[in-house]
Design a protein around this motif. Structure first.
Motif, PDB file in Angstrom:
ATOM      1  N   GLY A 149      48.406  39.372  50.534  1.00  0.00           N
ATOM      2  CA  GLY A 149      49.405  40.009  49.677  1.00  0.00           C
ATOM      3  C   GLY A 149      49.224  39.697  48.203  1.00  0.00           C
ATOM      4  N   LEU A 150      48.038  39.253  47.806  1.00  0.00           N
ATOM      5  CA  LEU A 150      47.782  38.865  46.418  1.00  0.00           C
ATOM      6  C   LEU A 150      46.654  39.695  45.796  1.00  0.00           C
ATOM      7  CD1 LEU A 150      47.926  34.979  46.893  1.00  0.00           C
ATOM      8  CD2 LEU A 150      49.716  36.455  45.936  1.00  0.00           C
ATOM      9  N   GLY A 151      46.461  40.897  46.313  1.00  0.00           N
ATOM     10  CA  GLY A 151      45.382  41.735  45.799  1.00  0.00           C
ATOM     11  C   GLY A 151      45.550  42.060  44.326  1.00  0.00           C
ATOM     12  N   TRP A 152      46.788  42.411  43.907  1.00  0.00           N
ATOM     13  CA  TRP A 152      47.054  42.746  42.512  1.00  0.00           C
ATOM     14  C   TRP A 152      46.841  41.544  41.618  1.00  0.00           C
ATOM     15  CZ3 TRP A 152      47.551  45.325  38.259  1.00  0.00           C
ATOM     16  CH2 TRP A 152      48.382  44.868  37.230  1.00  0.00           C
ATOM     17  N   GLU A 153      47.331  40.392  42.030  1.00  0.00           N
ATOM     18  CA  GLU A 153      47.186  39.186  41.219  1.00  0.00           C
ATOM     19  C   GLU A 153      45.719  38.809  41.034  1.00  0.00           C
ATOM     20  OE1 GLU A 153      49.259  39.663  43.587  1.00  0.00           O
ATOM     21  OE2 GLU A 153      51.289  39.184  42.874  1.00  0.00           O
ATOM     22  N   PHE A 154      44.937  38.929  42.112  1.00  0.00           N
ATOM     23  CA  PHE A 154      43.520  38.594  42.007  1.00  0.00           C
ATOM     24  C   PHE A 154      42.782  39.593  41.119  1.00  0.00           C
ATOM     25  CE2 PHE A 154      39.126  39.033  43.552  1.00  0.00           C
ATOM     26  CZ  PHE A 154      38.669  37.743  43.318  1.00  0.00           C
ATOM     27  N   ALA A 155      43.092  40.878  41.269  1.00  0.00           N
ATOM     28  CA  ALA A 155      42.458  41.895  40.433  1.00  0.00           C
ATOM     29  C   ALA A 155      42.782  41.674  38.962  1.00  0.00           C
ATOM     30  CB  ALA A 155      42.891  43.283  40.885  1.00  0.00           C
ATOM     31  N   ALA A 156      44.048  41.308  38.677  1.00  0.00           N
ATOM     32  CA  ALA A 156      44.431  41.037  37.290  1.00  0.00           C
ATOM     33  C   ALA A 156      43.712  39.799  36.757  1.00  0.00           C
ATOM     34  CB  ALA A 156      45.946  40.855  37.197  1.00  0.00           C
ATOM     35  N   TRP A 157      43.641  38.755  37.594  1.00  0.00           N
ATOM     36  CA  TRP A 157      42.926  37.535  37.210  1.00  0.00           C
ATOM     37  C   TRP A 157      41.465  37.841  36.882  1.00  0.00           C
ATOM     38  CZ3 TRP A 157      38.665  35.427  39.595  1.00  0.00           C
ATOM     39  CH2 TRP A 157      38.297  34.127  39.203  1.00  0.00           C
ATOM     40  N   LEU A 158      40.843  38.675  37.727  1.00  0.00           N
ATOM     41  CA  LEU A 158      39.434  38.998  37.550  1.00  0.00           C
ATOM     42  C   LEU A 158      39.197  39.907  36.350  1.00  0.00           C
ATOM     43  CD1 LEU A 158      36.546  38.803  38.763  1.00  0.00           C
ATOM     44  CD2 LEU A 158      37.094  40.871  40.073  1.00  0.00           C
ATOM     45  N   SER A 159      40.165  40.780  36.067  1.00  0.00           N
ATOM     46  CA  SER A 159      39.954  41.788  35.026  1.00  0.00           C
ATOM     47  C   SER A 159      39.814  41.191  33.638  1.00  0.00           C
ATOM     48  CB  SER A 159      41.110  42.798  35.036  1.00  0.00           C
ATOM     49  OG  SER A 159      42.320  42.192  34.579  1.00  0.00           O
ATOM     50  N   VAL A 160      40.390  40.005  33.408  1.00  0.00           N
ATOM     51  CA  VAL A 160      40.344  39.412  32.067  1.00  0.00           C
ATOM     52  C   VAL A 160      38.915  39.364  31.551  1.00  0.00           C
ATOM     53  CG1 VAL A 160      40.791  37.338  30.721  1.00  0.00           C
ATOM     54  CG2 VAL A 160      42.439  38.081  32.439  1.00  0.00           C
ATOM     55  N   HIS A 161      38.018  38.834  32.362  1.00  0.00           N
ATOM     56  CA  HIS A 161      36.617  38.783  31.959  1.00  0.00           C
ATOM     57  C   HIS A 161      35.758  39.734  32.779  1.00  0.00           C
ATOM     58  CE1 HIS A 161      36.904  36.042  35.395  1.00  0.00           C
ATOM     59  NE2 HIS A 161      35.615  36.257  35.603  1.00  0.00           N
ATOM     60  N   GLY A 162      36.307  40.217  33.902  1.00  0.00           N
ATOM     61  CA  GLY A 162      35.509  41.016  34.814  1.00  0.00           C
ATOM     62  C   GLY A 162      35.114  42.371  34.267  1.00  0.00           C
ATOM     63  N   THR A 163      36.001  43.026  33.501  1.00  0.00           N
ATOM     64  CA  THR A 163      35.644  44.337  32.969  1.00  0.00           C
ATOM     65  C   THR A 163      34.456  44.241  32.011  1.00  0.00           C
ATOM     66  OG1 THR A 163      37.396  44.022  31.316  1.00  0.00           O
ATOM     67  CG2 THR A 163      37.926  45.359  33.242  1.00  0.00           C
ATOM     68  N   THR A 164      34.361  43.116  31.316  1.00  0.00           N
ATOM     69  CA  THR A 164      33.216  42.907  30.420  1.00  0.00           C
ATOM     70  C   THR A 164      31.995  42.431  31.195  1.00  0.00           C
ATOM     71  OG1 THR A 164      34.695  42.353  28.579  1.00  0.00           O
ATOM     72  CG2 THR A 164      32.410  41.631  28.407  1.00  0.00           C
ATOM     73  N   GLU A 165      32.216  41.470  32.088  1.00  0.00           N
ATOM     74  CA  GLU A 165      31.107  40.868  32.832  1.00  0.00           C
ATOM     75  C   GLU A 165      30.466  41.863  33.789  1.00  0.00           C
ATOM     76  OE1 GLU A 165      30.920  37.186  35.902  1.00  0.00           O
ATOM     77  OE2 GLU A 165      31.968  36.823  34.003  1.00  0.00           O
ATOM     78  N   LEU A 166      31.282  42.560  34.550  1.00  0.00           N
ATOM     79  CA  LEU A 166      30.742  43.544  35.483  1.00  0.00           C
ATOM     80  C   LEU A 166      30.162  44.738  34.739  1.00  0.00           C
ATOM     81  CD1 LEU A 166      33.467  43.455  38.274  1.00  0.00           C
ATOM     82  CD2 LEU A 166      31.232  42.315  38.242  1.00  0.00           C
ATOM     83  N   GLY A 167      30.721  45.041  33.562  1.00  0.00           N
ATOM     84  CA  GLY A 167      30.135  46.098  32.736  1.00  0.00           C
ATOM     85  C   GLY A 167      28.733  45.739  32.286  1.00  0.00           C
ATOM     86  N   ALA A 168      28.524  44.463  31.954  1.00  0.00           N
ATOM     87  CA  ALA A 168      27.186  44.016  31.562  1.00  0.00           C
ATOM     88  C   ALA A 168      26.214  44.130  32.734  1.00  0.00           C
ATOM     89  CB  ALA A 168      27.247  42.575  31.057  1.00  0.00           C
ATOM     90  N   ILE A 169      26.674  43.786  33.933  1.00  0.00           N
ATOM     91  CA  ILE A 169      25.817  43.910  35.114  1.00  0.00           C
ATOM     92  C   ILE A 169      25.463  45.375  35.360  1.00  0.00           C
ATOM     93  CG2 ILE A 169      25.783  43.681  37.621  1.00  0.00           C
ATOM     94  CD1 ILE A 169      27.314  41.126  37.356  1.00  0.00           C
ATOM     95  N   MET A 170      26.436  46.238  35.217  1.00  0.00           N
ATOM     96  CA  MET A 170      26.184  47.659  35.422  1.00  0.00           C
ATOM     97  C   MET A 170      25.149  48.179  34.437  1.00  0.00           C
ATOM     98  SD  MET A 170      28.852  50.869  35.181  1.00  0.00           S
ATOM     99  CE  MET A 170      29.017  50.620  33.400  1.00  0.00           C
ATOM    100  N   LEU A 171      25.272  47.799  33.170  1.00  0.00           N
ATOM    101  CA  LEU A 171      24.318  48.262  32.163  1.00  0.00           C
ATOM    102  C   LEU A 171      22.933  47.667  32.403  1.00  0.00           C
ATOM    103  CD1 LEU A 171      26.425  48.181  28.876  1.00  0.00           C
ATOM    104  CD2 LEU A 171      25.872  50.130  30.321  1.00  0.00           C
ATOM    105  N   ALA A 172      22.890  46.387  32.796  1.00  0.00           N
ATOM    106  CA  ALA A 172      21.591  45.763  33.083  1.00  0.00           C
ATOM    107  C   ALA A 172      20.926  46.441  34.266  1.00  0.00           C
ATOM    108  CB  ALA A 172      21.779  44.271  33.350  1.00  0.00           C
ATOM    109  N   GLY A 173      21.700  46.722  35.300  1.00  0.00           N
ATOM    110  CA  GLY A 173      21.156  47.431  36.448  1.00  0.00           C
ATOM    111  C   GLY A 173      20.688  48.822  36.080  1.00  0.00           C
ATOM    112  N   ALA A 174      21.466  49.500  35.237  1.00  0.00           N
ATOM    113  CA  ALA A 174      21.073  50.845  34.801  1.00  0.00           C
ATOM    114  C   ALA A 174      19.795  50.800  33.971  1.00  0.00           C
ATOM    115  CB  ALA A 174      22.207  51.480  33.993  1.00  0.00           C
TER     116      ALA A 174
END
Length: 350
Positions: A240-265
């Protein structure tokens, strides 16, 4: 310097030979010293950042004067002129080479141009590869979620034990919620976050480096990495903590995962160009693709640094899920706005 051959001055034994060599050196210097002095003054003005002091005629003659002086240096070496003349010409030719053929801007100028539109232009140029990488990453997240939701034992195959840190299927909601907090002195998800950041940095590098194999290893790496994240996301969602975990991850995740996506591309772009060079030769296609991919990877380094700051400081200081989600969303909009709206400056006509 210029790749010119080294010539060792032969020994001169008699006074007559010494006098003849001296006269030859003086004659050589007198015939050319006007051009040398002119080149020296032009180069000195450019080195001091005073191009306005150079006349148009001198500026146009700079390449000619450089080539004449370089030719004079070659002659001076072959005819065994005095060491002082050789040293002067070598230094002058080296200085002039940097003004004629050297880079036109320093690191600060390059960085300003890179951030001011060069990076975003390179990213937009590989838009198709970005779409493919994004689709694979989304599929990987879904695969990880579905595998663990149907068989929890898949979690242990996808997520290393050191990274999970006890946050496994069946863990209590209270323990999982506590790990999302910012209480000083508690590790929370710090071990998982540090491991995730280290893992994602390695993934970004490997995703690019493996692109030469026609992009196939890059796609598999992106798929597995996001399956890992999907498995962890299911653990928190099941409690029941999916939203909390997603919010926790989003702080740096949108930047970090974006870098992975660009590197992979970027890696995929290189591999796809090798497989489908089009009308160009493979070498020419690879050269163009390599330049774009290298620019994208240089920007990924910046994104990973920003992600590290967000993870190490901002995420630890902000504990409210809504505020964390707002920060993550804000960073996502920032990167999207930059890549879509930032345009390189137009070249000035000369």
């Amino acid at each position: 310097m210029m790749g010119l051959p080294f010539f060792r001055t032969p020994e001169i034994e008699t006074p007559a030979e010494i006098e003849a060599a001296s006269l030859r050196s003086d004659r050589f210097r007198l015939q050319r010293q006007v051009d040398w002095q002119r080149l020296d003054s032009i180069v000195t003005a450019l080195e001091n950042g005073r191009p306005r002091r150079i006349s148009d005629e001198d500026l146009l003659d700079l390449p000619v004067l450089y080539r004449k002086t370089a030719s004079g240096l070659a002659v001076a070496r072959e005819t065994s002129l005095d060491a002082a003349t050789l040293a002067y010409l070598e230094a002058l030719v080296q200085r002039a080479w940097f003004q004629v053929y050297g880079p036109r801007m320093g690191f600060t100028g390059w960085l300003r141009r890179f951030v001011g539109g060069g990076w975003s232009a390179a990213v937009r140029a590989i838009w198709l590869d970005i779409c493919i990488a994004l689709a694979v990453m989304a599929a990987g997240t879904l695969v990880g979620w579905l595998l663990v939701s149907r068989e929890p034992d898949w979690f242990y195959a996808l997520v290393p034990g050191g990274m999970a840190g006890g946050r496994t299927p069946g863990a209590g909601a209270a323990a999982l919620r506590e790990s999302l907090g910012t209480k000083p002195g508690s590790d929370g998800l710090s071990i998982f976050a540090a491991s995730l950041f280290s893992n994602n940095t390695g993934v970004a590098i490997m995703a690019f480096a493996l692109g030469f194999a026609f992009g196939v290893p890059t796609l598999l790496l992106l798929l597995y990495n996001m399956a890992l994240l999907g498995a962890m996301l299911w653990v928190f969602a099941d409690a029941g903590l999916g939203w909390e975990f997603a919010a926790w991850l989003s702080v740096h995740g949108t930047t970090e995962l974006g870098a992975i996506m660009l590197a992979g591309a970027a890696g995929l772009h290189v591999g796809r160009t090798m497989a489908f060079p089009g009308d160009r030769s493979i070498l020419a296609a690879m050269q163009a693709a390599g330049v774009r991919a290298a620019q994208v990877m240089a920007g990924c380094t910046i994104m990973l640094i920003v992600a590290g700051v967000l993870e190490g400081y901002v995420r630890q200081l902000v504990g409210d899920a809504a505020a964390r989600a707002a920060i993550g969303t804000g960073m996502l909009l920032f990167w999207l706005g930059y890549f879509i709206l930032s345009r390189p400056p137009r070249e000035r006509e000369t």
